[in-house]
Design a protein around this motif. Structure first.
Motif, PDB file in Angstrom:
ATOM      1  N   GLY A   1       0.731  -1.155   0.033  1.00  0.00           N
ATOM      2  CA  GLY A   1      -0.025  -0.110  -0.137  1.00  0.00           C
ATOM      3  C   GLY A   1       0.776   1.402  -0.094  1.00  0.00           C
ATOM      4  N   VAL A   2       1.939   1.444   0.779  1.00  0.00           N
ATOM      5  CA  VAL A   2       2.691   2.676   0.635  1.00  0.00           C
ATOM      6  C   VAL A   2       3.397   2.690  -0.398  1.00  0.00           C
ATOM      7  N   VAL A   3       4.001   1.611  -1.205  1.00  0.00           N
ATOM      8  CA  VAL A   3       4.600   1.711  -2.534  1.00  0.00           C
ATOM      9  C   VAL A   3       3.361   2.147  -3.494  1.00  0.00           C
ATOM     10  N   ARG A   4       2.392   1.632  -3.556  1.00  0.00           N
ATOM     11  CA  ARG A   4       1.473   2.073  -4.533  1.00  0.00           C
ATOM     12  C   ARG A   4       1.209   3.600  -4.392  1.00  0.00           C
ATOM     13  N   TYR A   5       0.987   3.925  -2.969  1.00  0.00           N
ATOM     14  CA  TYR A   5       0.592   5.381  -2.722  1.00  0.00           C
ATOM     15  C   TYR A   5       1.616   6.318  -3.141  1.00  0.00           C
ATOM     16  N   ALA A   6       3.133   5.855  -2.744  1.00  0.00           N
ATOM     17  CA  ALA A   6       4.330   6.760  -3.471  1.00  0.00           C
ATOM     18  C   ALA A   6       4.331   6.920  -4.855  1.00  0.00           C
ATOM     19  N   GLU A   7       3.752   5.767  -5.720  1.00  0.00           N
ATOM     20  CA  GLU A   7       3.860   5.852  -7.205  1.00  0.00           C
ATOM     21  C   GLU A   7       2.742   6.729  -7.630  1.00  0.00           C
ATOM     22  N   ALA A   8       1.770   6.956  -6.872  1.00  0.00           N
ATOM     23  CA  ALA A   8       0.432   7.569  -7.559  1.00  0.00           C
ATOM     24  C   ALA A   8       1.102   9.127  -7.753  1.00  0.00           C
ATOM     25  N   PRO A   9       0.463   9.832  -8.800  1.00  0.00           N
ATOM     26  CA  PRO A   9       0.594  11.279  -8.955  1.00  0.00           C
ATOM     27  C   PRO A   9       0.090  11.902  -7.691  1.00  0.00           C
ATOM     28  N   PHE A  10       0.903  12.970  -7.412  1.00  0.00           N
ATOM     29  CA  PHE A  10       0.714  13.957  -6.561  1.00  0.00           C
ATOM     30  C   PHE A  10       0.022  15.222  -7.105  1.00  0.00           C
ATOM     31  N   GLY A  11      -1.148  15.575  -6.670  1.00  0.00           N
ATOM     32  CA  GLY A  11      -1.729  16.724  -6.985  1.00  0.00           C
ATOM     33  C   GLY A  11      -2.630  16.387  -8.242  1.00  0.00           C
ATOM     34  N   ARG A  12      -3.266  17.507  -9.077  1.00  0.00           N
ATOM     35  CA  ARG A  12      -3.871  17.327 -10.296  1.00  0.00           C
ATOM     36  C   ARG A  12      -2.803  17.165 -11.315  1.00  0.00           C
ATOM     37  N   ASP A  13      -3.308  16.341 -12.133  1.00  0.00           N
ATOM     38  CA  ASP A  13      -2.520  16.052 -13.558  1.00  0.00           C
ATOM     39  C   ASP A  13      -3.154  16.443 -14.611  1.00  0.00           C
ATOM     40  N   PHE A  14      -2.645  17.945 -15.127  1.00  0.00           N
ATOM     41  CA  PHE A  14      -3.086  18.785 -16.146  1.00  0.00           C
ATOM     42  C   PHE A  14      -2.381  18.169 -17.371  1.00  0.00           C
ATOM     43  N   SER A  15      -3.123  18.496 -18.593  1.00  0.00           N
ATOM     44  CA  SER A  15      -2.500  18.231 -19.789  1.00  0.00           C
ATOM     45  C   SER A  15      -1.467  19.110 -20.062  1.00  0.00           C
ATOM     46  N   SER A  16      -0.547  18.899 -20.997  1.00  0.00           N
ATOM     47  CA  SER A  16       0.644  19.328 -21.306  1.00  0.00           C
ATOM     48  C   SER A  16       0.328  20.806 -21.987  1.00  0.00           C
ATOM     49  N   ASN A  17      -0.762  21.305 -22.333  1.00  0.00           N
ATOM     50  CA  ASN A  17      -1.228  22.408 -22.951  1.00  0.00           C
ATOM     51  C   ASN A  17      -1.682  23.511 -21.999  1.00  0.00           C
ATOM     52  N   VAL A  18      -1.596  23.193 -21.049  1.00  0.00           N
ATOM     53  CA  VAL A  18      -2.284  24.138 -19.676  1.00  0.00           C
ATOM     54  C   VAL A  18      -1.119  24.593 -18.767  1.00  0.00           C
ATOM     55  N   ASP A  19      -1.045  26.202 -18.660  1.00  0.00           N
ATOM     56  CA  ASP A  19      -0.155  26.735 -17.718  1.00  0.00           C
ATOM     57  C   ASP A  19      -0.388  26.320 -16.374  1.00  0.00           C
TER      58      ASP A  19
END
Length: 130
Positions: free
Chosen positions: A112-130
């Motif tokens: 569970g800790v390893v999976r939680y550490a691999e999860a993205p942190f915060g919102r994942d916006f697309s590459s064209n958003v500032d």
């Protein structure tokens, strides 16, 4: 009522003669296997078999509690309750079950800790958003 003086008569234990001190009083109860020793063994076996599934903690704990009671009763019986070997085996199996539960819980926490550490942190916006 008058009683005869002198030592009480003794009867030999059943089976082949062993030793002169193996004589016992005829009113002594026959040695019998404690029923709790079988229950401890069965619960310990169930605890060991289901230990990796974390369900083994309940039967293993009950087995250890019953083992304490059975040891007290065997001591109080003065040697007329047998089944100490079944009791020891059941206790060992119960401890194996508890160790397997601990291994399963630690493994699940690490995963569970390893999976939680691999999860993205915060919102994942697309590459064209500032």
């Amino acid at each position: 009522m008058m009683t005869a003086s002198g030592p009480a008569p003794v009867a030999p234990l059943p089976g082949p003669p062993r030793h002169p001190t193996d004589l016992r009083h005829p009113l002594d109860p026959d040695p019998v296997r404690a029923t709790k020793s079988r229950a401890v063994f069965a619960l310990g076996l169930i605890g060991a078999l289901t230990g990796l599934f974390v369900g083994g903690v309940v039967p293993a704990t009950v087995a250890l509690q019953l083992a304490r009671q059975a040891r007290r009763e065997a001591y109080a019986s003065g040697g007329y309750l047998t089944g100490a070997a079944w009791l020891r085996r059941g206790e060992r199996l119960a401890w194996v079950g508890l160790v397997l539960v601990a291994v399963a819980v630690v493994t699940l926490v690490v995963i569970g800790v390893v999976r939680y550490a691999e999860a993205p942190f915060g919102r994942d916006f697309s590459s064209n958003v500032d």
